[in-house]
Design a protein around this motif. Structure first.
Motif, PDB file in Angstrom:
ATOM      1  N   LEU A 322       0.838  -1.198   0.000  1.00 49.30           N
ATOM      2  CA  LEU A 322       0.000   0.000   0.000  1.00 49.30           C
ATOM      3  C   LEU A 322       0.877   1.254   0.000  1.00 49.30           C
ATOM      4  O   LEU A 322       0.620   2.220  -0.730  1.00 49.30           O
ATOM      5  N   SER A 323       1.932   1.243   0.787  1.00 49.83           N
ATOM      6  CA  SER A 323       2.853   2.381   0.840  1.00 49.83           C
ATOM      7  C   SER A 323       3.509   2.623  -0.517  1.00 49.83           C
ATOM      8  O   SER A 323       3.552   3.755  -1.013  1.00 49.83           O
ATOM      9  N   ASP A 324       4.008   1.547  -1.144  1.00 50.59           N
ATOM     10  CA  ASP A 324       4.648   1.676  -2.454  1.00 50.59           C
ATOM     11  C   ASP A 324       3.679   2.260  -3.485  1.00 50.59           C
ATOM     12  O   ASP A 324       4.059   3.075  -4.328  1.00 50.59           O
ATOM     13  N   SER A 325       2.417   1.840  -3.409  1.00 45.20           N
ATOM     14  CA  SER A 325       1.415   2.310  -4.369  1.00 45.20           C
ATOM     15  C   SER A 325       1.157   3.800  -4.217  1.00 45.20           C
ATOM     16  O   SER A 325       1.112   4.546  -5.203  1.00 45.20           O
ATOM     17  N   TYR A 326       0.994   4.252  -2.975  1.00 42.23           N
ATOM     18  CA  TYR A 326       0.719   5.674  -2.763  1.00 42.23           C
ATOM     19  C   TYR A 326       1.903   6.540  -3.207  1.00 42.23           C
ATOM     20  O   TYR A 326       1.708   7.611  -3.806  1.00 42.23           O
ATOM     21  N   THR A 327       3.112   6.090  -2.938  1.00 43.14           N
ATOM     22  CA  THR A 327       4.282   6.877  -3.345  1.00 43.14           C
ATOM     23  C   THR A 327       4.333   7.031  -4.859  1.00 43.14           C
ATOM     24  O   THR A 327       4.559   8.129  -5.385  1.00 43.14           O
ATOM     25  N   LEU A 328       4.116   5.931  -5.581  1.00 41.68           N
ATOM     26  CA  LEU A 328       4.153   6.018  -7.041  1.00 41.68           C
ATOM     27  C   LEU A 328       2.989   6.824  -7.596  1.00 41.68           C
ATOM     28  O   LEU A 328       3.120   7.491  -8.631  1.00 41.68           O
ATOM     29  N   LEU A 329       1.856   6.801  -6.927  1.00 45.57           N
ATOM     30  CA  LEU A 329       0.730   7.625  -7.377  1.00 45.57           C
ATOM     31  C   LEU A 329       1.050   9.119  -7.243  1.00 45.57           C
ATOM     32  O   LEU A 329       0.644   9.929  -8.086  1.00 45.57           O
TER      33      LEU A 329
END
Length: 613
Positions: A322-329
């Motif tokens: 979830l953290s990786d996804s938000y950063t890339l978004l």
């Protein structure tokens, strides 16, 4: 020890190859910045003898004046990398004089070392110097789905991802990351062919079939050298027993490779981050979509990671995803930095609350902090991730971004080379090595590096961007415009490419074309978000400094991720003499050490920390 007579040395669990500039601990690469490696080599070549500080600094920085504090920092970083403790000393400090390497060192001639050499296509080949040393590198291919339901494709990648995570904990072998094998999803690739492409000694290849609540898995470990099966097994189980199947595969692969595991490695090999099979399936779907990296797929990944967390609130891997996804978004400008980074950091922190030694979560937290301008905290987290899992390429990749932001370009390049060794087919890592060379002003090297990347994929637009920017700086204006026009076509309307093209037009004296790009950016901003930084770049190219600073100020107000390269971006060199630029660097946290030491001087120039430009 006779100085300079050998290129291979052994001390304790470490092997050092001077020519390849490689340090291994138990067969696993230990990342060292170039000057830290040079410090270690100098100490080892003089093992048992005192090296005076002046002699050591002259060797390390022959043409540059440096303070003793710089040498002391190198020694400190080296001690940390070696894991020095009060019980295990490697370096002795002789007060006011210098340093002495005190561990026992052996010169090697035919010892078992993994030597890395590069082919013309920039792929790292691992050569085992001594026959019989066993497999030292492995790839786990996505398991092939044998069912008619292609919706289960995620399960094949998920099985590979789970096994990769487990096997990466064995430091005696190199395991290619999930990003390296993602390209094989849905392909019927022969394992030995894939193994040669991935430059590994063995490949774990399997198939998976699911019906109702049951699952059938067939798996084999294949030697890339001759295609022979080193081990094979078949499992027919209930899906609820999938964790036991993964345990068994991991353990039998380790046994087939004749690896002697430590107690900790055995524990990690059987570690489950969840016991809930529904949560596990949701997580696998999340990672499947995360690996696709588009804005749409990242949003789908977020939903699946949230499902996994709802089903199991103690699922650390799901929080990291979830953290990786938000950063890339945020990086893709799909959500605001304020919203995205807050969510990314909270998710990573939750993962670490569950498991403080979870390397991927430390990397996720550090990555979000880096783009949120939390420089010291980001470095701490990224270095901790590398310490816990030196084989995790994303940690090296993201740490290199931090080093670039700090202006430590040589170290950034070294980290990206390590990431490339771990994931040799990664287009992003290969292209970003070219980008790091661009920020280091090594434009000729950029061209060589991006030529290698484009051998793997001629249409990889990030490489065309880096070539275009480098050609611009070299005054090769037709070539620059050509490359950036290609990048624009391939990226389908990316505004960053358009801004670089506008700068290239301005640098080539094509002012009307540059102004047209500004008009296009302004028109697009009426339909969708255009980062103000991109307009600042074009105005900088046109020499319209006041307008460029206006847009940079707006970038600061919006906490734009683009500003992390403020200290090193060559396109902004025309703005650097202006006092406003140094003040902006100071506010972002990237000011030079000299300006940070004298805040009174900043105030005397009409600047108050926290005030506007």
């Amino acid at each position: 020890m006779s100085k300079g007579t050998s290129v291979n040395y052994q001390f304790g669990a470490f092997h050092l190859n001077a020519i390849e500039r490689l340090l291994l601990r138990d067969g696993q690469s230990v990342p060292l910045p170039p000057k830290v490696f040079d410090t270690l080599l100098a100490l080892i070549e003089n093992c048992g003898h005192l090296i005076e500080k002046d002699e050591l600094m002259t060797r390390l920085w022959p043409d540059t004046f440096v303070e003793e504090a710089t040498l002391a920092r190198n020694i400190s970083d080296l001690r940390k990398a070696l894991g020095e403790t009060s019980e295990q000393k490697y370096i002795e400090t002789v007060p006011k004089r210098g340093y002495r390497f005190v561990a026992d060192v052996k010169e090697l001639t035919g010892a078992t070392l993994i030597v890395h050499r590069r082919t013309r296509s920039s792929v790292v080949v691992e050569e085992e110097v001594e026959a019989g040393s066993g497999v030292r590198s492995i790839a786990v291919l996505p398991f092939k789905s044998l069912g008619a339901d292609e919706a289960d494709e995620y399960l094949g990648l998920g099985m590979a991802d789970a096994l990769i995570t487990r096997l990466t904990n064995i430091r005696q072998i190199r395991v290619r990351p999930t990003s390296a094998v993602f390209k094989y999803v849905g392909l019927r690739q022969e394992p030995e062919v894939a193994g040669r492409e991935l430059n590994v000694a063995a490949v774990l290849d399997g198939s998976i079939q699911r019906w109702d609540d049951r699952i059938r898995i067939t798996v084999q470990l294949v030697s890339v050298k001759d295609g022979s099966a080193l081990w094979a097994e078949k499992f027919d189980e209930r899906f609820t027993d999938i964790f036991a199947v993964e345990d068994s595969i991991s353990e039998q692969v380790a046994a087939a490779l004749m690896l002697k595991l430590t107690g900790e490695e055995k524990r990690l090999l059987r570690k489950h981050y969840t016991e809930d099979t529904e949560a596990y399936q949701a997580y696998l779907k999340g990672r499947y979509f995360w690996n696709r990296r588009s804005t749409e797929s990242l949003n789908r990944g977020v939903e699946y990671f949230k499902q996994a967390i709802d089903l199991d609130p103690t699922y650390a891997s799901a929080y990291a995803g979830l953290s990786d996804s938000y950063t890339l978004l945020v990086v893709r400008e799909a959500i605001s930095p304020q919203e995205g980074f807050a969510k990314a950091k909270a998710a990573a922190a939750m993962a670490l609350k569950i498991d403080e030694k979870f390397a991927e979560a430390h990397a996720s937290l550090g990555h979000s902090m880096l783009h949120n301008w939390e420089w010291a905290a980001a470095e701490k987290e990224l270095r901790r991730a590398i310490e816990l899992n030196p084989g995790y390429p994303s940690a090296h990749h993201w740490y290199s971004e931090h080093l670039t932001a700090m202006g430590r370009c040589d170290e950034s390049i070294a980290e990206l080379k390590l990431a490339g060794d771990l994931d040799p087919l990664s287009l992003v890592i290969s292209a970003d090595l070219g980008r790091a060379l661009y920020y280091a002003r090594e434009y000729g090297q950029v061209m060589k590096q991006e030529a290698r990347t484009l051998e793997m994929d001629p249409n990889f637009w990030l490489s065309h961007i880096n070539l275009g920017r480098s050609y611009t700086q070299e005054g090769m204006h037709p070539e620059a415009i050509n490359e950036l026009q290609k990048a624009r076509e391939l990226s389908v309307g990316n505004t960053e490419v358009l801004s670089f093209l506008g700068f290239a037009y301005a640098a080539a004296g094509k002012r009307d074309e540059a102004l047209k790009t500004l008009l296009e950016l302004n028109e697009q901003s009426k339909r969708s978000h255009v980062p103000p930084y991109h307009l600042a770049i074009v105005h900088a190219g046109l020499g319209e400094n006041d307008r460029a600073f206006d847009w940079l100020e707006l970038s600061f107000e919006k906490h734009s991720v683009d500003l992390f390269t403020l200290r090193v971006e060559p396109m902004l060199d025309g703005l650097r003499p202006d006092p406003r630029f140094e003040r902006l660097l100071f506010r972002v946290g990237l000011a030079s050490p000299e300006s940070r030491k004298d805040p009174k001087e900043q105030a005397g120039a009409g600047y108050e920390p926290g005030a506007g430009l």
